[in-house]
Design a protein around this motif. Structure first.
Motif, PDB file in Angstrom:
ATOM      1  N   LEU A 200      -0.896  -2.127   6.234  1.00 29.30           N
ATOM      2  CA  LEU A 200      -2.286  -2.112   5.784  1.00 29.30           C
ATOM      3  C   LEU A 200      -3.022  -1.153   6.715  1.00 29.30           C
ATOM      4  O   LEU A 200      -3.108  -1.382   7.921  1.00 29.30           O
ATOM      5  CB  LEU A 200      -2.879  -3.525   5.869  1.00 29.30           C
ATOM      6  N   VAL A 201      -3.495  -0.060   6.138  1.00 29.61           N
ATOM      7  CA  VAL A 201      -4.126   0.994   6.937  1.00 29.61           C
ATOM      8  C   VAL A 201      -5.637   0.916   6.722  1.00 29.61           C
ATOM      9  O   VAL A 201      -6.100   0.870   5.572  1.00 29.61           O
ATOM     10  CB  VAL A 201      -3.590   2.380   6.506  1.00 29.61           C
ATOM     11  N   ASP A 202      -6.388   0.882   7.827  1.00 27.17           N
ATOM     12  CA  ASP A 202      -7.844   0.765   7.663  1.00 27.17           C
ATOM     13  C   ASP A 202      -8.467   2.123   7.343  1.00 27.17           C
ATOM     14  O   ASP A 202      -7.762   3.145   7.290  1.00 27.17           O
ATOM     15  CB  ASP A 202      -8.475   0.091   8.891  1.00 27.17           C
ATOM     16  N   ASP A 203      -9.783   2.144   7.151  1.00 21.26           N
ATOM     17  CA  ASP A 203     -10.429   3.390   6.726  1.00 21.26           C
ATOM     18  C   ASP A 203     -10.401   4.459   7.808  1.00 21.26           C
ATOM     19  O   ASP A 203     -10.657   5.628   7.537  1.00 21.26           O
ATOM     20  CB  ASP A 203     -11.861   3.112   6.237  1.00 21.26           C
ATOM     21  N   ALA A 204     -10.068   4.056   9.055  1.00 20.92           N
ATOM     22  CA  ALA A 204      -9.946   5.059  10.118  1.00 20.92           C
ATOM     23  C   ALA A 204      -8.505   5.571  10.225  1.00 20.92           C
ATOM     24  O   ALA A 204      -8.181   6.364  11.105  1.00 20.92           O
ATOM     25  CB  ALA A 204     -10.381   4.456  11.452  1.00 20.92           C
ATOM     26  N   GLY A 205      -7.640   5.127   9.347  1.00 21.86           N
ATOM     27  CA  GLY A 205      -6.254   5.603   9.349  1.00 21.86           C
ATOM     28  C   GLY A 205      -5.341   4.845  10.283  1.00 21.86           C
ATOM     29  O   GLY A 205      -4.188   5.225  10.480  1.00 21.86           O
ATOM     30  N   ARG A 206      -5.836   3.761  10.880  1.00 21.12           N
ATOM     31  CA  ARG A 206      -4.993   2.974  11.799  1.00 21.12           C
ATOM     32  C   ARG A 206      -4.241   1.894  11.017  1.00 21.12           C
ATOM     33  O   ARG A 206      -4.792   1.315  10.077  1.00 21.12           O
ATOM     34  CB  ARG A 206      -5.854   2.293  12.868  1.00 21.12           C
ATOM     35  N   VAL A 207      -3.000   1.647  11.454  1.00 23.44           N
ATOM     36  CA  VAL A 207      -2.253   0.553  10.837  1.00 23.44           C
ATOM     37  C   VAL A 207      -2.782  -0.750  11.435  1.00 23.44           C
ATOM     38  O   VAL A 207      -2.582  -1.047  12.606  1.00 23.44           O
ATOM     39  CB  VAL A 207      -0.734   0.683  11.102  1.00 23.44           C
ATOM     40  N   ALA A 208      -3.516  -1.496  10.619  1.00 28.10           N
ATOM     41  CA  ALA A 208      -4.177  -2.702  11.123  1.00 28.10           C
ATOM     42  C   ALA A 208      -3.268  -3.924  11.034  1.00 28.10           C
ATOM     43  O   ALA A 208      -3.468  -4.913  11.728  1.00 28.10           O
ATOM     44  CB  ALA A 208      -5.451  -2.955  10.328  1.00 28.10           C
ATOM     45  N   TRP A 209      -2.268  -3.832  10.166  1.00 32.52           N
ATOM     46  CA  TRP A 209      -1.390  -4.994   9.954  1.00 32.52           C
ATOM     47  C   TRP A 209      -0.126  -4.468   9.301  1.00 32.52           C
ATOM     48  O   TRP A 209      -0.159  -3.477   8.568  1.00 32.52           O
ATOM     49  CB  TRP A 209      -2.097  -5.986   9.027  1.00 32.52           C
ATOM     50  N   SER A 210       0.998  -5.099   9.590  1.00 31.25           N
ATOM     51  CA  SER A 210       2.215  -4.669   8.893  1.00 31.25           C
ATOM     52  C   SER A 210       3.194  -5.824   8.744  1.00 31.25           C
ATOM     53  O   SER A 210       3.187  -6.776   9.527  1.00 31.25           O
ATOM     54  CB  SER A 210       2.882  -3.497   9.623  1.00 31.25           C
ATOM     55  N   GLU A 211       3.993  -5.723   7.726  1.00 35.44           N
ATOM     56  CA  GLU A 211       5.095  -6.664   7.503  1.00 35.44           C
ATOM     57  C   GLU A 211       6.380  -5.848   7.662  1.00 35.44           C
ATOM     58  O   GLU A 211       6.719  -5.019   6.820  1.00 35.44           O
ATOM     59  CB  GLU A 211       4.999  -7.254   6.085  1.00 35.44           C
ATOM     60  N   PRO A 212       7.094  -6.050   8.781  1.00 34.36           N
ATOM     61  CA  PRO A 212       8.218  -5.150   9.070  1.00 34.36           C
ATOM     62  C   PRO A 212       9.422  -5.321   8.150  1.00 34.36           C
ATOM     63  O   PRO A 212      10.227  -4.415   8.022  1.00 34.36           O
ATOM     64  CB  PRO A 212       8.586  -5.508  10.518  1.00 34.36           C
ATOM     65  N   GLU A 213       9.536  -6.472   7.526  1.00 36.57           N
ATOM     66  CA  GLU A 213      10.732  -6.697   6.687  1.00 36.57           C
ATOM     67  C   GLU A 213      10.331  -7.074   5.271  1.00 36.57           C
ATOM     68  O   GLU A 213      10.610  -8.171   4.814  1.00 36.57           O
ATOM     69  CB  GLU A 213      11.600  -7.801   7.282  1.00 36.57           C
ATOM     70  N   ALA A 214       9.643  -6.165   4.609  1.00 39.23           N
ATOM     71  CA  ALA A 214       9.255  -6.452   3.222  1.00 39.23           C
ATOM     72  C   ALA A 214      10.493  -6.347   2.354  1.00 39.23           C
ATOM     73  O   ALA A 214      11.311  -5.455   2.529  1.00 39.23           O
ATOM     74  CB  ALA A 214       8.213  -5.445   2.764  1.00 39.23           C
ATOM     75  N   ARG A 215      10.619  -7.291   1.457  1.00 41.29           N
ATOM     76  CA  ARG A 215      11.818  -7.282   0.618  1.00 41.29           C
ATOM     77  C   ARG A 215      11.431  -7.276  -0.852  1.00 41.29           C
ATOM     78  O   ARG A 215      10.461  -7.884  -1.258  1.00 41.29           O
ATOM     79  CB  ARG A 215      12.706  -8.470   0.957  1.00 41.29           C
ATOM     80  N   ARG A 216      12.257  -6.600  -1.597  1.00 40.40           N
ATOM     81  CA  ARG A 216      11.987  -6.432  -3.012  1.00 40.40           C
ATOM     82  C   ARG A 216      12.531  -7.620  -3.783  1.00 40.40           C
ATOM     83  O   ARG A 216      13.678  -8.020  -3.591  1.00 40.40           O
ATOM     84  CB  ARG A 216      12.694  -5.171  -3.468  1.00 40.40           C
ATOM     85  N   GLY A 217      11.701  -8.178  -4.615  1.00 42.69           N
ATOM     86  CA  GLY A 217      12.138  -9.312  -5.426  1.00 42.69           C
ATOM     87  C   GLY A 217      13.033  -8.849  -6.558  1.00 42.69           C
ATOM     88  O   GLY A 217      13.157  -7.652  -6.832  1.00 42.69           O
ATOM     89  N   GLU A 218      13.630  -9.822  -7.194  1.00 41.75           N
ATOM     90  CA  GLU A 218      14.541  -9.526  -8.296  1.00 41.75           C
ATOM     91  C   GLU A 218      13.810  -8.802  -9.431  1.00 41.75           C
ATOM     92  O   GLU A 218      14.399  -8.031 -10.174  1.00 41.75           O
ATOM     93  CB  GLU A 218      15.102 -10.853  -8.795  1.00 41.75           C
ATOM     94  N   ASP A 219      12.511  -9.079  -9.535  1.00 38.98           N
ATOM     95  CA  ASP A 219      11.737  -8.464 -10.604  1.00 38.98           C
ATOM     96  C   ASP A 219      11.246  -7.073 -10.238  1.00 38.98           C
ATOM     97  O   ASP A 219      10.537  -6.443 -11.013  1.00 38.98           O
ATOM     98  CB  ASP A 219      10.525  -9.364 -10.915  1.00 38.98           C
ATOM     99  N   GLY A 220      11.604  -6.576  -9.071  1.00 37.85           N
ATOM    100  CA  GLY A 220      11.218  -5.224  -8.666  1.00 37.85           C
ATOM    101  C   GLY A 220       9.916  -5.162  -7.904  1.00 37.85           C
ATOM    102  O   GLY A 220       9.530  -4.097  -7.426  1.00 37.85           O
ATOM    103  N   THR A 221       9.229  -6.270  -7.747  1.00 39.03           N
ATOM    104  CA  THR A 221       7.963  -6.241  -7.022  1.00 39.03           C
ATOM    105  C   THR A 221       8.183  -6.615  -5.556  1.00 39.03           C
ATOM    106  O   THR A 221       9.184  -7.238  -5.214  1.00 39.03           O
ATOM    107  CB  THR A 221       6.956  -7.237  -7.622  1.00 39.03           C
ATOM    108  N   PHE A 222       7.226  -6.201  -4.751  1.00 38.46           N
ATOM    109  CA  PHE A 222       7.206  -6.637  -3.355  1.00 38.46           C
ATOM    110  C   PHE A 222       6.070  -7.653  -3.218  1.00 38.46           C
ATOM    111  O   PHE A 222       4.955  -7.389  -3.655  1.00 38.46           O
ATOM    112  CB  PHE A 222       6.936  -5.462  -2.419  1.00 38.46           C
ATOM    113  N   THR A 223       6.370  -8.781  -2.661  1.00 37.07           N
ATOM    114  CA  THR A 223       5.338  -9.794  -2.479  1.00 37.07           C
ATOM    115  C   THR A 223       5.129 -10.006  -0.989  1.00 37.07           C
ATOM    116  O   THR A 223       6.096 -10.230  -0.261  1.00 37.07           O
ATOM    117  CB  THR A 223       5.770 -11.121  -3.135  1.00 37.07           C
TER     118      THR A 223
END
Lengths: 264, 203
Positions: A200-223
């Motif tokens: 999640l990048v804020d309006d100043a371009g800084r990464v304000a939050w991150s999820e390092p291990e995002a995984r793709r669901g069976e339906d193709g979406t990332f939750t």
């Protein structure tokens, strides 16, 4: 104590030095035969293999701690416990319900490429319509009642890959009762086996939050679930980054406008 | 079309056909399924995701499940399939991950590198020289290879991997008594061979 009185699992004649010699002579980090696949191990456990296949699996198990542990876990499956006390939470259930519903909306596997293209286009059109209508309906209607709910949901479609012109920001409404927001990122064009992180990048371009291990669901979406505190009002960009091998690559961006709605 | 109420407690596939609800199944089996993936070497986040994937598949077939007694075995089969698919998708990395130490292996102790064996002073197998150590290791290897497969497997699972009799009986699908007997006889064979060697060495 006689040998008959010993508990059945106790070694009646422990010989640590002989065992040490055995480990030195025959222990090794790699088993000599390839791992059987999980379904073969399961078939072995349920005694559904032919005799010669069973013998192959037994021979492998004698030298492979990994597969032996799996077979023992099959045996004790119903009683397995995670190392930490990890009873299912309401949040786990809600995630599951959401994913089941998302999976029900995706086309069945095995459709022809032409059908997939058609369905893909249709799904994209429907998604855009649904997102648009949802935003419109949410804006028109009173604040939804916080029935046992501390989780808000926002479905996002990508505006483009890195370097492309940013599309119009999608609204993410954070109701006063929401402790966190589940972002569902749709992206149909990714090939496995990449690993991903979500930033999640804020309006100043800084990464304000991150999820390092995002995984793709069976339906193709990332939750991904983002806590309320990590989603201050304002313009942000949600970024999907492939991190598998080589340098990280941004594969999609989702510009969002976060609004915290006021209590009524 | 009936609109689904997302806030209802039993989830999208509740109790059709009089069987267990998805919520009941989820609450009963979430911990075993999560533990199953954690024990396969997956991270916490990965395991949670794979557990969710397992229950998505459960939700699709729950209404067809005829016997509640078969529920655990059926969920295990689904979890094993999810594991298999995950290995297929992440073949290289996950096969490596499979090789991480398990509790059993740690309990059993990592095998010592050849040549670094110390059997203590004055014991039956105390080395008088490195050459004698190497000779003993070679002798033990030869004896193990010459054993029948059942005896060899029992001995290796017990002495090298550290499994208990009950676990070995489960793994090899034999009785506990058979396991005990093979281990006892195997050890005796090895001791006899080593003693003979020791006697030869001191002549």
């Amino acid at each position: 104590m006689t040998s008959d009185q010993r508990p059945p699992d106790r070694d009646p004649e422990p010989d640590p030095r002989l065992d040490e010699l055995l480990r030195a002579a025959h222990g090794g980090p790699t088993p000599p035969t390839p791992h059987p696949s999980p379904d073969v191990l399961l078939a072995y456990h349920t005694r559904s293999l032919a005799a010669d296949e069973e013998e192959e699996v037994r021979e492998h198990l004698a030298t492979c701690a990994t597969c032996a542990r799996a077979v023992l876990d099959f045996e004790d499956f119903a009683d397995l416990e995670p190392p930490e006390d990890r009873a299912p939470t309401e949040l786990d259930r809600r995630r599951l319900w959401r994913r089941i519903e998302a999976a029900e909306r995706t086309p069945a596997p095995g459709a022809s490429p032409a059908t997939v293209r058609w369905l893909g286009a249709l799904a994209a059109a429907l998604l855009v319509t649904v997102v648009g209508l949802s935003v419109w309906v949410i804006r028109l209607q009173p604040e939804p009642s916080p029935v046992r709910s501390e989780l808000a949901l926002a479905t996002l479609v990508p505006a483009g890959t890195a370097g492309t012109v940013r599309g119009q920001a999608q609204s993410v409404l954070v109701p006063p009762w929401a402790e966190s927001v589940v972002l569902v990122l749709s992206h149909g064009g990714l090939e496995r086996p990449d690993r991903y992180r979500i930033e999640l990048v804020d309006d100043a371009g800084r990464v304000a939050w991150s999820e390092p291990e995002a995984r793709r669901g069976e339906d193709g979406t990332f939750t991904v679930e983002v806590e309320r505190a990590a989603l201050p009002p304002g313009e942000h960009t949600v970024r999907l980054v492939a991190v598998d091998g080589g340098s990280p690559t941004t594969v999609a961006e989702y510009p969002v406008r976060v609004e915290h709605t006021a209590p009524r | 079309m009936e609109r689904r109420d997302e806030t209802r407690e039993d989830g999208p596939e509740e109790g059709r056909g009089g069987g267990p609800t998805l919520r009941q199944v989820f609450d009963r089996y979430y911990r075993p399924v999560l533990a199953f993936f954690l024990r396969r070497g997956f991270s916490k986040a990965e395991s949670e995701d794979l557990a969710q994937e397992t229950f998505i598949r459960v939700s699709r077939g729950l209404e067809d499940l005829r016997s509640e007694e078969a529920l655990g075995g059926w969920i295990l089969r689904i979890a094993a399939n999810v594991w298999k698919n995950e290995l297929r998708h992440w073949s290289t990395k996950k096969r490596d991950a499979l090789e991480v130490s398990y509790e059993g292996r740690r309990e059993a102790g990592e095998p010592l590198p050849e040549g670094s064996v110390s059997f203590g002073a004055g014991g039956m197998y105390s080395p008088q020289s490195k050459a004698l150590d190497a000779e003993r290791l070679s002798l033990v290897r030869g004896e193990i290879e010459a054993m029948g497969p059942k005896m060899r497997r029992c001995l290796l699972l017990h002495a090298v991997q550290g499994y208990k009799y009950r676990e070995i009986a489960t793994l090899l699908q034999v009785s506990i008594q058979t396991v005990k007997s093979h281990i006892h006889q195997g050890r005796r064979k090895l001791r006899d061979a080593l003693e003979e060697k020791l006697t030869e060495g001191t002549r």
